[in-house]
Motif scaffolding. Structure first.
Motif, PDB file in Angstrom:
ATOM      1  N   TYR A 167      31.180  47.772  41.155  1.00 22.10           N
ATOM      2  CA  TYR A 167      29.852  48.033  41.696  1.00 22.10           C
ATOM      3  C   TYR A 167      29.961  48.474  43.158  1.00 22.10           C
ATOM      4  CZ  TYR A 167      28.166  45.473  37.644  1.00 22.10           C
ATOM      5  OH  TYR A 167      27.900  45.071  36.364  1.00 22.10           O
ATOM      6  N   CYS A 168      29.074  49.343  43.557  1.00 26.71           N
ATOM      7  CA  CYS A 168      29.016  49.725  44.970  1.00 26.71           C
ATOM      8  C   CYS A 168      27.568  50.024  45.345  1.00 26.71           C
ATOM      9  CB  CYS A 168      29.895  50.921  45.297  1.00 26.71           C
ATOM     10  SG  CYS A 168      30.438  51.916  43.940  1.00 26.71           S
ATOM     11  N   THR A 169      27.370  50.185  46.649  1.00 28.58           N
ATOM     12  CA  THR A 169      26.032  50.546  47.113  1.00 28.58           C
ATOM     13  C   THR A 169      26.126  51.890  47.808  1.00 28.58           C
ATOM     14  OG1 THR A 169      26.496  49.301  49.103  1.00 28.58           O
ATOM     15  CG2 THR A 169      25.167  48.198  47.425  1.00 28.58           C
ATOM     16  N   ALA A 170      24.987  52.547  47.951  1.00 32.88           N
ATOM     17  CA  ALA A 170      24.987  53.884  48.545  1.00 32.88           C
ATOM     18  C   ALA A 170      24.872  53.776  50.058  1.00 32.88           C
ATOM     19  CB  ALA A 170      23.809  54.673  47.998  1.00 32.88           C
ATOM     20  N   THR A 171      25.813  54.386  50.757  1.00 29.00           N
ATOM     21  CA  THR A 171      25.658  54.503  52.213  1.00 29.00           C
ATOM     22  C   THR A 171      25.861  55.965  52.566  1.00 29.00           C
ATOM     23  OG1 THR A 171      27.987  53.936  52.412  1.00 29.00           O
ATOM     24  CG2 THR A 171      26.408  52.205  52.918  1.00 29.00           C
ATOM     25  N   ASP A 172      25.205  56.411  53.605  1.00 30.95           N
ATOM     26  CA  ASP A 172      25.337  57.816  53.986  1.00 30.95           C
ATOM     27  C   ASP A 172      26.771  58.106  54.383  1.00 30.95           C
ATOM     28  OD1 ASP A 172      22.755  58.135  53.475  1.00 30.95           O
ATOM     29  OD2 ASP A 172      22.081  58.070  55.565  1.00 30.95           O
ATOM     30  N   PHE A 173      27.230  59.279  54.035  1.00 36.07           N
ATOM     31  CA  PHE A 173      28.584  59.678  54.385  1.00 36.07           C
ATOM     32  C   PHE A 173      28.646  59.990  55.877  1.00 36.07           C
ATOM     33  CE2 PHE A 173      31.726  63.107  54.865  1.00 36.07           C
ATOM     34  CZ  PHE A 173      32.849  62.394  54.519  1.00 36.07           C
ATOM     35  N   VAL A 174      29.573  59.329  56.582  1.00 38.38           N
ATOM     36  CA  VAL A 174      29.754  59.631  58.005  1.00 38.38           C
ATOM     37  C   VAL A 174      30.983  60.508  58.115  1.00 38.38           C
ATOM     38  CG1 VAL A 174      30.160  58.648  60.286  1.00 38.38           C
ATOM     39  CG2 VAL A 174      28.828  57.378  58.600  1.00 38.38           C
ATOM     40  N   ASP A 175      30.792  61.712  58.613  1.00 37.79           N
ATOM     41  CA  ASP A 175      31.925  62.634  58.736  1.00 37.79           C
ATOM     42  C   ASP A 175      32.700  62.293  60.010  1.00 37.79           C
ATOM     43  OD1 ASP A 175      33.691  64.641  58.946  1.00 37.79           O
ATOM     44  OD2 ASP A 175      32.250  66.278  58.680  1.00 37.79           O
ATOM     45  N   PRO A 176      33.910  61.704  59.856  1.00 40.84           N
ATOM     46  CA  PRO A 176      34.641  61.269  61.040  1.00 40.84           C
ATOM     47  C   PRO A 176      35.138  62.442  61.883  1.00 40.84           C
ATOM     48  CG  PRO A 176      35.958  60.956  59.065  1.00 40.84           C
ATOM     49  CD  PRO A 176      34.623  61.443  58.614  1.00 40.84           C
ATOM     50  N   ALA A 198      26.615  47.589  62.861  1.00 45.25           N
ATOM     51  CA  ALA A 198      26.529  49.047  62.783  1.00 45.25           C
ATOM     52  C   ALA A 198      27.738  49.678  63.472  1.00 45.25           C
ATOM     53  CB  ALA A 198      25.234  49.530  63.428  1.00 45.25           C
ATOM     54  N   LEU A 199      28.082  49.102  64.621  1.00 45.01           N
ATOM     55  CA  LEU A 199      29.200  49.635  65.396  1.00 45.01           C
ATOM     56  C   LEU A 199      30.511  49.467  64.626  1.00 45.01           C
ATOM     57  CD1 LEU A 199      29.593  50.831  68.157  1.00 45.01           C
ATOM     58  CD2 LEU A 199      29.955  48.534  69.058  1.00 45.01           C
ATOM     59  N   MET A 200      30.692  48.274  64.052  1.00 44.67           N
ATOM     60  CA  MET A 200      31.928  48.004  63.312  1.00 44.67           C
ATOM     61  C   MET A 200      32.031  48.914  62.102  1.00 44.67           C
ATOM     62  SD  MET A 200      32.812  44.008  63.508  1.00 44.67           S
ATOM     63  CE  MET A 200      31.288  43.193  63.434  1.00 44.67           C
ATOM     64  N   TYR A 201      30.883  49.169  61.459  1.00 50.11           N
ATOM     65  CA  TYR A 201      30.872  50.039  60.285  1.00 50.11           C
ATOM     66  C   TYR A 201      31.336  51.444  60.669  1.00 50.11           C
ATOM     67  CZ  TYR A 201      29.168  52.737  56.389  1.00 50.11           C
ATOM     68  OH  TYR A 201      29.087  53.599  55.339  1.00 50.11           O
ATOM     69  N   ARG A 202      30.804  51.943  61.793  1.00 49.93           N
ATOM     70  CA  ARG A 202      31.201  53.288  62.224  1.00 49.93           C
ATOM     71  C   ARG A 202      32.679  53.329  62.611  1.00 49.93           C
ATOM     72  NH1 ARG A 202      26.696  56.355  65.427  1.00 49.93           N
ATOM     73  NH2 ARG A 202      24.856  55.531  64.433  1.00 49.93           N
TER      74      ARG A 202
END
Ligand code: FMN
Length: 324
Positions: A167-176, A198-202
């Protein structure tokens, strides 16, 4: 010319007839939403988790899904004039597991109401489609059911997704690679940048994308490299005891073990204990060397003291959760 599709090593290939399990795993790479399809016939209520749901046509409004002929609820789905597609929200994993098992009164502890044709509509879903069965088509060991949608309902939730057996959830794709823009946005003050999460996620997105270079060079997926690291840390452990360290569902973890065994990187002992083969250890060490170099490159320009402080904060958070 920009490379739109980087070349990656083949993990597994073959004829589905020779290796149905590998074929199934390969099909499971395709990400989907998760639904519970329900129906009613002669007072009998049925429901089963299904990810074969797909939209077909807007005019007329048609959708389809396929039902395994050997499932207990199959005769009722075959006989019913209607079915309801309950599209699950990210909060409904337990419901997906519940309706993904056979047997018992599946509606006993579930909150629902009757929809068109009596098909149960579950509470808390992302959306639902109430359908009149429009046609049936043979589909091997499944039956393909085409439904004409008579009513749809949408709620404000996020979707539950299913890909690679978990299972997963939808998160917006962040283009690194989009660094200048991302950095500009990060400077902005406001709720978006207020929270550590939020910062750690990025930051995780940036490092993880960089580490992917190393994995691709070693021909390993994220799951394979994570499992190999866990086996090297706790050699001889059975898969179930490693699960809490893997952040993976059992199904996905078992699939990954199979892949690594086929690649000659992991061996399973008679009691189910997992160990890296010599090739596995070599591959793991090569991957770690690459990962160290990549992480050092990504952290270059940040002072060792700042890095140590950051590690301290993260360790404290993790330790606090572990002792809570
Ligand atoms: C994520 C997920 C997706 C599934 N998709 C389907 C599907 O599309 N069609 C199907 O027949 N079974 C599917 N299954 C399996 C059924 O939900 C499972 O066989 C269930 O036990 C059937 O219930 P029954 O035997 O009471 O009818 C899926 C299971 C899960 C967990």
């Amino acid at each position: 010319m920009q490379q739109l599709s980087p070349t990656v090593a083949i993990t597994n290939t073959g004829d589905p007839k020779d290796d149905p399990a590998a074929f199934r795993r390969c099909l499971g790479q395709f990400g989907t939403g998760v639904t519970v399809i329900t129906a009613a016939h002669c007072g009998e209520l049925v429901g089963m988790t299904a990810n074969s749901f797909s939209s077909v046509s807007l005019d007329p409004p048609l959708v389809l899904w396929s039902a395994k002929r050997t499932s207990q609820s199959f005769p009722t789905f075959k006989a019913a004039t209607h079915f309801a597609v309950n599209v699950l929200s990210s909060e409904q994993i337990a419901l997906s597991n519940h309706f993904g098992r056979s047997g018992g009164d599946k509606f006993k502890d579930v909150s629902w109401k009757h929809g068109i044709g009596g098909a149960p509509l579950l509470d808390g879903t992302l959306c639902s489609f109430e359908c009149r069965k429009a046609a049936e088509y043979p589909g091997g060991d499944h039956l393909i059911l085409l439904g004409e949608v008579e009513r749809f309902v949408r709620h404000d939730h996020s979707p539950l997704l299913f890909a690679q057996g978990r299972y997963c959830t939808a998160t917006d794709f962040v283009d690194p690679t989009d660094r200048p823009k991302a950095t500009g946005q990060l400077q902005a003050r406001g709720p978006m940048n207020e929270f550590m999460t939020a910062l750690m996620y990025r930051a995780h997105g940036v490092l993880s994308a960089a580490l992917d270079e190393g994995r691709q060079a070693e021909g390993l997926s994220v799951l394979q490299s994570r499992l190999m690291a866990a086996i090297e840390t706790l050699p001889g452990s059975r898969l179930d005891s490693l699960l809490p360290e893997l952040f993976l569902g059992l199904n996905a973890a078992e699939n990954t073990v199979d892949e690594l065994v086929q690649m000659g990187l992991v061996q399973v002992g008679p009691g189910g204990g997992l160990n890296l083969t010599e090739r596995g250890r070599d591959r793991n060490h090569a991957l770690h060397e690459r990962a160290r170099a990549i992480e050092a490159r990504e952290l270059s320009g940040i002072s060792p003291r700042e890095i140590a402080n950051c590690r301290n904060v993260l360790n404290k958070l993790v330790e606090r959760a572990a002792t809570a």
